[in-house]
Design a protein around this motif. Structure first.
Motif, PDB file in Angstrom:
ATOM      1  N   LEU A 263       0.763  -1.272   0.010  1.00 10.05           N
ATOM      2  CA  LEU A 263      -0.036   0.137  -0.034  1.00 10.05           C
ATOM      3  C   LEU A 263       0.933   1.357  -0.024  1.00 10.05           C
ATOM      4  CD1 LEU A 263      -2.748   1.334   0.394  1.00 10.05           C
ATOM      5  CD2 LEU A 263      -2.387   1.047   2.766  1.00 10.05           C
ATOM      6  N   ASN A 264       1.998   1.216   0.611  1.00  2.00           N
ATOM      7  CA  ASN A 264       2.874   2.506   0.617  1.00  2.00           C
ATOM      8  C   ASN A 264       3.372   2.595  -0.514  1.00  2.00           C
ATOM      9  OD1 ASN A 264       4.379   4.191   2.632  1.00  2.00           O
ATOM     10  ND2 ASN A 264       6.040   3.231   1.456  1.00  2.00           N
ATOM     11  N   VAL A 265       3.392   1.819  -1.592  1.00  2.00           N
ATOM     12  CA  VAL A 265       3.880   2.106  -2.837  1.00  2.00           C
ATOM     13  C   VAL A 265       3.119   2.989  -3.435  1.00  2.00           C
ATOM     14  CG1 VAL A 265       4.444   1.007  -4.984  1.00  2.00           C
ATOM     15  CG2 VAL A 265       5.309   0.007  -3.196  1.00  2.00           C
ATOM     16  N   HIS A 266       1.498   2.603  -3.200  1.00  6.80           N
ATOM     17  CA  HIS A 266       0.676   3.530  -4.037  1.00  6.80           C
ATOM     18  C   HIS A 266       0.315   4.834  -3.210  1.00  6.80           C
ATOM     19  CE1 HIS A 266      -0.068   0.565  -7.098  1.00  6.80           C
ATOM     20  NE2 HIS A 266       0.000  -0.263  -5.871  1.00  6.80           N
ATOM     21  N   SER A 267       0.458   4.839  -1.912  1.00  8.89           N
ATOM     22  CA  SER A 267      -0.276   5.835  -1.112  1.00  8.89           C
ATOM     23  C   SER A 267       0.462   5.893   0.245  1.00  8.89           C
ATOM     24  CB  SER A 267      -1.702   5.866  -0.959  1.00  8.89           C
ATOM     25  OG  SER A 267      -2.098   6.874  -0.140  1.00  8.89           O
ATOM     26  N   ARG A 268       1.776   6.749   0.456  1.00  3.63           N
ATOM     27  CA  ARG A 268       2.366   6.789   1.754  1.00  3.63           C
ATOM     28  C   ARG A 268       1.376   7.335   2.781  1.00  3.63           C
ATOM     29  NH1 ARG A 268       8.282   8.980   0.484  1.00  3.63           N
ATOM     30  NH2 ARG A 268       7.499   9.284  -1.525  1.00  3.63           N
ATOM     31  N   GLU A 269       0.627   8.401   2.209  1.00  3.17           N
ATOM     32  CA  GLU A 269      -0.324   9.128   3.041  1.00  3.17           C
ATOM     33  C   GLU A 269      -1.390   8.020   3.761  1.00  3.17           C
ATOM     34  OE1 GLU A 269      -3.770  12.727   3.274  1.00  3.17           O
ATOM     35  OE2 GLU A 269      -2.133  12.639   1.549  1.00  3.17           O
ATOM     36  N   ALA A 270      -1.929   7.123   3.119  1.00  2.00           N
ATOM     37  CA  ALA A 270      -2.832   6.141   3.424  1.00  2.00           C
ATOM     38  C   ALA A 270      -2.412   5.284   4.733  1.00  2.00           C
ATOM     39  CB  ALA A 270      -3.165   5.326   2.345  1.00  2.00           C
ATOM     40  N   VAL A 271      -1.007   4.917   4.554  1.00  2.00           N
ATOM     41  CA  VAL A 271      -0.480   4.075   5.536  1.00  2.00           C
ATOM     42  C   VAL A 271      -0.173   4.929   6.879  1.00  2.00           C
ATOM     43  CG1 VAL A 271       1.819   2.929   6.263  1.00  2.00           C
ATOM     44  CG2 VAL A 271       0.897   2.595   3.863  1.00  2.00           C
ATOM     45  N   ARG A 272       0.234   6.212   6.589  1.00  2.00           N
ATOM     46  CA  ARG A 272       0.387   7.118   7.801  1.00  2.00           C
ATOM     47  C   ARG A 272      -0.984   7.398   8.588  1.00  2.00           C
ATOM     48  NH1 ARG A 272       4.733   7.675   4.748  1.00  2.00           N
ATOM     49  NH2 ARG A 272       6.803   8.212   5.519  1.00  2.00           N
ATOM     50  N   LEU A 273      -2.030   7.480   7.464  1.00  2.00           N
ATOM     51  CA  LEU A 273      -3.374   8.012   8.139  1.00  2.00           C
ATOM     52  C   LEU A 273      -3.763   6.673   9.048  1.00  2.00           C
ATOM     53  CD1 LEU A 273      -6.066   9.507   8.114  1.00  2.00           C
ATOM     54  CD2 LEU A 273      -6.683   8.030   5.846  1.00  2.00           C
ATOM     55  N   LEU A 274      -3.732   5.473   8.497  1.00  2.00           N
ATOM     56  CA  LEU A 274      -4.201   4.276   9.311  1.00  2.00           C
ATOM     57  C   LEU A 274      -3.404   4.059  10.496  1.00  2.00           C
ATOM     58  CD1 LEU A 274      -4.191   1.912   6.229  1.00  2.00           C
ATOM     59  CD2 LEU A 274      -6.460   2.630   7.805  1.00  2.00           C
ATOM     60  N   GLN A 275      -2.140   4.437  10.721  1.00  2.00           N
ATOM     61  CA  GLN A 275      -1.398   4.046  11.759  1.00  2.00           C
ATOM     62  C   GLN A 275      -1.707   5.362  12.895  1.00  2.00           C
ATOM     63  OE1 GLN A 275       2.556   4.637  10.267  1.00  2.00           O
ATOM     64  NE2 GLN A 275       2.662   2.300   9.765  1.00  2.00           N
ATOM     65  N   ARG A 276      -1.914   6.609  12.501  1.00  2.00           N
ATOM     66  CA  ARG A 276      -2.044   7.587  13.348  1.00  2.00           C
ATOM     67  C   ARG A 276      -3.348   7.482  14.137  1.00  2.00           C
ATOM     68  NH1 ARG A 276      -5.108  11.991  12.485  1.00  2.00           N
ATOM     69  NH2 ARG A 276      -5.069  11.705  10.152  1.00  2.00           N
ATOM     70  N   TYR A 277      -4.571   7.101  12.853  1.00  2.00           N
ATOM     71  CA  TYR A 277      -5.835   7.188  13.460  1.00  2.00           C
ATOM     72  C   TYR A 277      -6.086   5.982  14.376  1.00  2.00           C
ATOM     73  CZ  TYR A 277     -11.019   7.952  13.010  1.00  2.00           C
ATOM     74  OH  TYR A 277     -12.535   8.087  13.335  1.00  2.00           O
ATOM     75  N   CYS A 278      -5.509   4.967  14.123  1.00  2.00           N
ATOM     76  CA  CYS A 278      -5.736   3.646  14.984  1.00  2.00           C
ATOM     77  C   CYS A 278      -5.053   3.976  16.404  1.00  2.00           C
ATOM     78  CB  CYS A 278      -5.057   2.285  14.283  1.00  2.00           C
ATOM     79  SG  CYS A 278      -6.380   2.027  12.734  1.00  2.00           S
ATOM     80  N   GLN A 279      -3.927   4.471  16.291  1.00  2.00           N
ATOM     81  CA  GLN A 279      -3.147   4.979  17.461  1.00  2.00           C
ATOM     82  C   GLN A 279      -3.859   5.983  18.288  1.00  2.00           C
ATOM     83  OE1 GLN A 279       0.642   6.193  16.300  1.00  2.00           O
ATOM     84  NE2 GLN A 279       1.473   4.256  15.829  1.00  2.00           N
TER      85      GLN A 279
END
Length: 744
Positions: A263-279
């Motif tokens: 997923l990071n290859v297509h959208s780094r922002e999506a990965v960071r969004l998931l990590q931040r929101y779930c944390q």
């Protein structure tokens, strides 16, 4: 352009998308060195080279080539080059600032703080190569085939995106009231339960009647009330829904795990969004999956945050940009946050197996060589499709309401309502392109539509007409027509223009530029009698009740004065049902007179009562103008004659003619056709062929054409019996109501 150069250009752009910059430069440099700098292929190669140079760290070459592009006499190329040159020449940030800008997020001090990231301005050099679209006013078609599929889509539709920015610091608007969503979720569960209970009781009674008629002992179990059993089953299904849906999607849709690295290859922002929101919420990160589907779709399911899953298609990752993918993931997180996922997961779990029955039986029936044996398969598949529609219909209101909540929360999570607007539009374009490519609506799109972010029905016209008229013109109907919401009652999604307008209001509130400038004026004033005629059959119900009350009053008075003894009639309250049926019949006839003006097959007795309707026949090139009229209603009945290719499913799966689409040179439009009881030639036999459609264009939430006739190039004709069956239904309803009223 030579074929070897076409393949080199496509290989270079694909290598650039995959991050193989060395190979991309090797493939693109020979093409970019062509002396004719005005060719589309040369310009595309130079744009790709600028991105490859910049990403590989060779800024000097990128700047030099970008400066030559700023001198090109093409506004789109020049604008992109100016933005890229500005990005290339600006001072470098420190590593810490660069990471912050790249991710678009700022760490929180604690989970309760309002989040205020400082995302970067749109950087053309970090855009996906499929998003860099060059619009060239070149009358020849020499460049049409050199682009990869995603670029060819953008080239053909001649799209240009404003890439309006995102908020750097913002405050969420007032807190959402989730009570309506909670109540509607509970109501959806109740509706699903009662519909399933009614279907189950009907099947049990039929089974026992069949056993009794063939002189076998009926099953005593089938005489019991299935309420308690059904509640227990639904409870078990809700608890097990994440794992059962995992199995269904894996076996029938090819679902597989999506590692965050991919997923990071297509959208780094999506990965960071998931990590931040779930944390922030101390959640376990949702399980991520991908479907090998070319159409862009996304869905989420699970009954609790820790059992939630987010599934996207390969087409969505390939066709959307980094920030747009992140907004779609934010929408799915919003569904998990609001809790509507639980009921929608149950609806999907109940409906998918039934849809699979429809699909498999249709395929098996088509493989039977003896057409006489097709009838049982047609009946079973049509019945399964009808049950699927009925069960899916229990969640229509929840499906619409939950999207308003998720759109708002997604904008507040990302601070990027403009990217969400672009995501919706690109999803519509991708779905329309997939339908054109496959020449029918795919099984996957239809069966998963109830959980998709954008409805495939709305995408048919919107996605295919993109580039022919501005989005703002097409969406004026969605935002200005005062009766627009009445036409979404049977839709699974709210009208997309209404959703975009709400996102634009959020962008205005945060003082952002807008991706689409939808007009903010008051709704249009449309003559009320047009809408009254549109809903005349439904108005027949209250008028029938009023007529029943008036009859009851008259009969009471005549009986009191001993003028006429009709008390035996109103003692039996079934006469109210008769009055309602008569009212519906009269309303249906009134609408028919306006719905089918100038119909050649219309009975002559009706001609004297017809309104003065325009007999203008519009050709296919006028379709964009018809779609851009914000004051149109389906009752307007605009006569059209369109030439195009007939698309749709073939064989048994389209026995109900639910998937008929006309592909014109300007876009796709849905077709409504009703066959006779006996018909030698069916529209399915002409799928894939060039035809001429004559009928009436209707502008609603989903534009469509009511067919009058279909004609092939060799003169074969099929007439649609929509008018005839409507009249038969009206007369039958009138006769039934009169019988009940007179029987007493």
């Amino acid at each position: 352009m030579p074929s070897h150069a076409e393949s080199s250009l496509e290989a270079g752009l694909v290598a650039l998308k995959q991050g193989d910059y060395k190979n991309a430069i090797a493939q693109l440099e020979p093409i970019a060195s062509n002396t004719d700098a005005r060719k589309v292929a040369v310009l595309q190669a130079k744009v790709g080279l600028v991105m490859a140079y910049a990403r590989s760290g060779d800024n000097s070459k990128a700047i030099a080539l970008c400066q030559t592009l700023t001198e090109i006499n093409n506004p789109q190329v020049k604008q992109w080059a100016d933005r890229a040159l500005k990005e290339l020449t600006k001072p470098k940030k420190s590593d810490k600032e660069s990471k912050k800008s790249e991710s678009g997020f700022v760490p929180l001090k604690n989970s309760g703080d309002n989040y205020r990231p400082e995302p970067p301005a749109v950087n053309p050099l970090n855009s996906s190569v499929t998003q860099v679209v060059v619009k060239i006013n070149n009358p020849s078609n020499e460049s049409d085939n050199f682009l990869p599929p995603a670029n060819r889509l953008a080239k053909n539709t001649q799209m240009y995106w404003r890439h309006a920015g995102r908020a750097k610091v913002w405050q969420p608007r007032h807190k959402s009231n989730l009570l309506p969503l909670r109540l509607l979720s509970a109501g959806t569960f109740v509706a699903l339960f009662w519909v399933m209970r009614a279907i189950l009781k009907l099947l049990m009674n039929w089974s026992n009647n069949i056993l009794y008629n063939i002189r076998l002992q009926p099953l005593q179990l089938f005489y019991r009330d299935p309420t308690q059993f059904l509640l227990i089953v639904l409870g078990i299904l809700i608890v097990a829904s994440p794992w059962l849906l995992d199995w269904l999607l894996a076996n029938f849709y090819g679902r597989r795990e999506l590692p965050k690295e991919s997923l990071n290859v297509h959208s780094r922002e999506a990965v960071r969004l998931l990590q931040r929101y779930c944390q922030q919420r101390r959640w376990r990160s949702p399980k991520l999956s991908i479907l090998p589907i070319a159409a862009p779709i996304a869905l989420s399911y699970g009954h609790l945050p820790r059992t939630a899953r987010i599934v996207v298609s390969l087409g969505l990752l390939e066709q959307l940009a980094d920030d747009e993918i992140a907004t779609i993931y934010a929408c799915e997180l919003a569904h998990i946050t609001h809790g509507d996922c639980a009921v929608m997961s149950l609806v999907l779990l109940v409906t998918l197996p039934i849809y699979q029955v429809y699909q498999q039986v249709s395929q098996w029936t088509d493989n039977i060589p003896n057409k006489i044996l097709h009838l049982p398969g047609v009946v079973i598949s049509s019945l399964a499709y009808g049950i699927w529609c009925l069960l899916t219909g229990t969640a229509l209101w929840l499906s619409k309401l939950r999207l308003y909540y998720s759109d708002r929360l997604a904008a507040e999570i990302t601070g990027n309502p403009n990217a969400l607007v672009r995501a919706f539009l690109k999803i519509s374009i991708g779905i329309a392109t997939d339908i054109e490519k496959q020449e029918h609506t795919s099984w996957q799109i239809e069966s998963l539509n109830i959980l998709a972010p954008v409805s495939y029905q709305q995408s048919v016209c919107l996605g295919s007409i993109a580039g022919q008229i501005p989005f703002e013109s097409f969406l004026m109907w969605d935002s200005l027509n005062p009766y627009r919401r009445w036409f979404t009652i049977n839709n699974s999604h709210p009208i997309i223009g209404d959703r975009i307008q709400r996102l634009c209001e959020i962008a205005r509130h945060w003082h952002l530029d807008l991706e689409l400038y939808l007009t903010n004026q008051q709704p249009l004033k449309i003559k009320r009698h047009s809408f009254i005629l549109q809903i005349a059959p439904f108005l027949g119900i209250p008028f029938g009740l009023m007529f029943a009350g008036l009859l009851c009053l008259i009969w009471q008075i005549t009986f009191a004065f001993k003028l006429l003894n009709l008390k035996w009639i109103y003692d039996d309250w079934s006469f109210v049902t008769g009055c309602v049926l008569i009212g519906i019949s009269i309303g249906t006839v009134m609408r028919i007179l306006y719905f089918f003006p100038d119909a050649d097959m219309k009975p002559s007795i009706l001609q004297s009562f017809l309104p003065d309707a325009s007999t203008t026949v519009h050709a296919g090139d006028r379709l964009p103008n018809l779609l851009a009229n914000p004051s149109a209603l389906p009752i307007d009945s605009i006569r059209v004659r369109l030439v195009g290719k007939l698309l749709g499913r073939r064989g048994t799966s389209n026995s109900l003619e639910q998937d008929l689409i006309l592909q014109t040179n300007t876009g796709l439009v849905k077709l409504h056709h009703i066959s006779g009881l006996v018909q030698l030639v069916n529209p399915q036999d002409w799928i894939g062929r060039q035809i001429t459609v004559t009928g009436w264009f209707r502008r609603g939430a989903t534009p469509w054409i009511d067919i009058q006739s279909l004609q092939t190039q060799n003169g074969q004709t099929i007439n649609s019996l929509h008018l005839l069956w409507s009249m038969v239904l009206a007369v039958a309803t009138l006769a039934w109501g009169g019988y009940i009223l007179l029987k007493g």
